[in-house]
Scaffold this motif. Sequence first.
Motif, short mmCIF file in Angstrom:
data_model
loop_
_atom_site.label_atom_id
_atom_site.label_comp_id
_atom_site.label_asym_id
_atom_site.label_seq_id
_atom_site.Cartn_x
_atom_site.Cartn_y
_atom_site.Cartn_z
N ASP A 9 0.85 -1.18 0.00
CA ASP A 9 0.00 0.00 0.00
C ASP A 9 0.89 1.23 0.00
O ASP A 9 2.03 1.20 0.42
CB ASP A 9 -0.96 0.00 1.19
N ASP A 11 0.28 4.01 1.54
CA ASP A 11 -0.09 4.94 2.60
C ASP A 11 1.13 5.54 3.27
O ASP A 11 2.20 4.96 3.29
CB ASP A 11 -0.91 4.21 3.66
N ARG A 335 -6.40 -8.24 6.85
CA ARG A 335 -5.21 -7.37 6.88
C ARG A 335 -5.36 -6.24 5.85
O ARG A 335 -4.96 -5.10 6.09
CB ARG A 335 -3.93 -8.17 6.58
N HIS A 336 -5.95 -6.59 4.72
CA HIS A 336 -6.21 -5.57 3.70
C HIS A 336 -7.16 -4.50 4.26
O HIS A 336 -6.93 -3.30 4.13
CB HIS A 336 -6.81 -6.26 2.47
N GLU A 338 -7.55 -3.77 7.32
CA GLU A 338 -6.81 -3.03 8.35
C GLU A 338 -6.08 -1.83 7.71
O GLU A 338 -6.10 -0.72 8.22
CB GLU A 338 -5.80 -3.95 9.03
N ARG A 339 -5.50 -2.08 6.54
CA ARG A 339 -4.77 -0.99 5.86
C ARG A 339 -5.73 0.06 5.31
O ARG A 339 -5.34 1.18 5.04
CB ARG A 339 -3.90 -1.55 4.74
#
Length: 749
Positions: A9, A11, A335-336, A338-339
Amino acid sequence: MANGYFGHDNDNADDIRPAFHIGQHDSTRSETLTNTQYGRVLNSGFRFVTTPITNTHFHERIVQLVSDSQQQSGSRVDPIVTPITPGDTTLFPEAYTSGFIGQVLNLEVDYANFCGVRSIIVPGPRQDSTQAGSGRGIAQYARAIQEALLIGTRVNLIIHLPMYREPGLEEKAAPLSISDETPDNLQSSKEIDIFTSWDSWHVIRTVCDYDTRLFVALRIPRVLPSKDLQMRWFSEPLQYLTYCPSTFQTNKGGHPSLGRPHQELIHTYMRLKHAPYFLLCDVGPELQDEPAAEQKIDPESTSQFPTLEDAAAATQPAKTDHKVQGHNAYLAYLRHLERQQEPYTELELNTLTNFQDWLQSPLQPLSDNLESVTYEVFEGDPVKYNQYEIAIEEALKEWSELKKPTSSPDGVVIAVAGSGRGPLVTRALQASETTGVPVKVWAVEKNPNAYVYLLRQNQMVWGGRVTVVKTDMRAWKGPVISPPDAPVAHGKVDILVSELLGSFGDNELSPECLDGIQHVLAPDHGISIPSSYTAHMSPISTPRLFADVKNRREGGDTNAFNTPWVVRLFALDFVAARVPDHGRFQLAWEFEHPLPQATMDTVALRRSGGVVGGGGGSMAGGVGANDHNARQCHLTFVCKSRGVIHGLAGYFEAVLYESQIEEDETGNRPKVELSTLPDMIDQKSKDMVSWFPIFFPLKQPLYFPGDSELEVTMWRQTNDAKVWYEWMVEAFRLVKNMVAVHAQTRYDD
Ligand SMILES: C[S@@+](CC[C@H](N)C(=O)[O-])C[C@H]1O[C@@H](n2cnc3c(N)ncnc32)[C@H](O)[C@@H]1O
């Protein structure tokens, strides 16, 4: 890889988001994991894993016991369960993960407690009390949990419950006895009552007296229910959100995913300070190649307990095991997600999250002298001061446009009453510079320490432009206008600026203080900033706060339930619906400044003892000089879904300045305002954190059925010496021609 949730990602690495703690549960697991199996689960990305406390051997033993006992016709005595043996469990003190327990709760809880287990997930009841014929079962279940809490003195018990009973999807478990079976005709109702599972939880935690070691593991359904049920669970002590493969849908790439409503639910729940953990159920990894621990310990050897060494040797991994665990698509998807969570804002990180649901005693700035650090906290929120500065600017501009007289030849006289360390004084000076309207500023403060600070500010920052006075504002005679060598003469104030507001508006005695200083205000044209403020409330469900207040009372704070607490309410459910004429947030009462002269004259008369008979003096025995500041409200809130309330949430709004010139097309005059109301704050004073709401607790939670009306009566009581609130809530439900009533009365002194 498309839609596979492996990608990097982009971010900002500095962004801080809610962390997801994801564990694994296998409903077919009957043995404690070996170290290797445990390692494998962790290696595949899970943070924790569940283990059963007892095994199938124990379960079969219990089933046999029940069956034998039932065959003895006429026997009404419960069979005696013999203690857990080594053959009944593969959990030993060196294994300490959380786990599911099945039957015979006390034995298992006691044994788990001995092993050092800290969290036990207990399967919830399979039927709810509101389903026909199940009430007794829930009561027994709740009673068993209450006892288990006594036995497992250090464990948390987490009741696994569905968010609601999805028709046809409830788990089917072999009943222990015929009497546990439910007749088909009791299950075949087509109506879905989505609150039955919450009802069961409510019975359980009520029987357990809101024990703070009792939590919920909430099974998330594939189809989410309405928001009111989602928010009901949000307010409860959630420890886990459990997801099965059936909760997920499959995306175009063939991978598990969750729809938008599920994502929003996770986003909402994960903003909790104590956010729930995720438990993925029956999603792998497969661990069957590892010999089960039970096979290595002879289940029949009930007489001999293995040494810790033997037990450890028996659970060692097979040396030849090299199988690599695969990628877990469900875990990867979480987890995806979460991001994808919104990073915490500065405000959330520094203030809001820390203060979530943390009870604080309200400040008493009139009777106590605040510390410098408390003023510093006030000054950390620019929104309030910006609004005040805009209000003073508007007032000065219109003063000039309307050519209103000033009380000093040097300009408009502004007095900041209760100046603290002077932030509003600075804003008043800035407003004068911005508008070009000259001012003469007085700072009045009773706190002797803040007074020193103000004098220094005047020297260092304000260039000596301010006159600082140390006095209680109620005793201030007004600006001295006589030259130093002449007899003292006092002038008047044109704009009285004050910030004496509490979380409920008037609860820090702003009305009483401002009445006391009103005599210095120029009679015809003087104004007060704020010009008015209003108190508002809403009934709320806050089980965690109720438990907190209860613990404080049990810890010796006998007034815990009589105290209105200042608290950043977060894990709450607003139970009232938004319906025409009966909003979710309702106005309790209002104060306006300055008071009409006739009211001030009556107050003066009462104080001097001049009112005799017919209206003079209060019922409380004083002269009644503050009776005009007593208030009362009676409000009706409509509740569509059934629920329970634990108290009232209080908010306020203040009009700092209302234009005396402008009008919009509907005839309304523009206002500069402050608001803490959840549905108005963004519009009137976005991001303002100077005030958290206030919480008026109830001594007993008040349950109400669906389609009820909650009637709230509150009083602001006063005698000549003090001010206090009393509050009372009643629930009404119309049943044909009858009215059912519950009542609660609370007071604060
Ligand atoms: C909530 S603080 C606000 C301080 C400052 N205006 C600010 O915004 O940071 C209220 C202040 O009013 C002062 N105060 C309260 N009652 C007072 C009274 N009767 N006379 C003078 N000062 C008073 C307190 O000491 C305190 O400094």
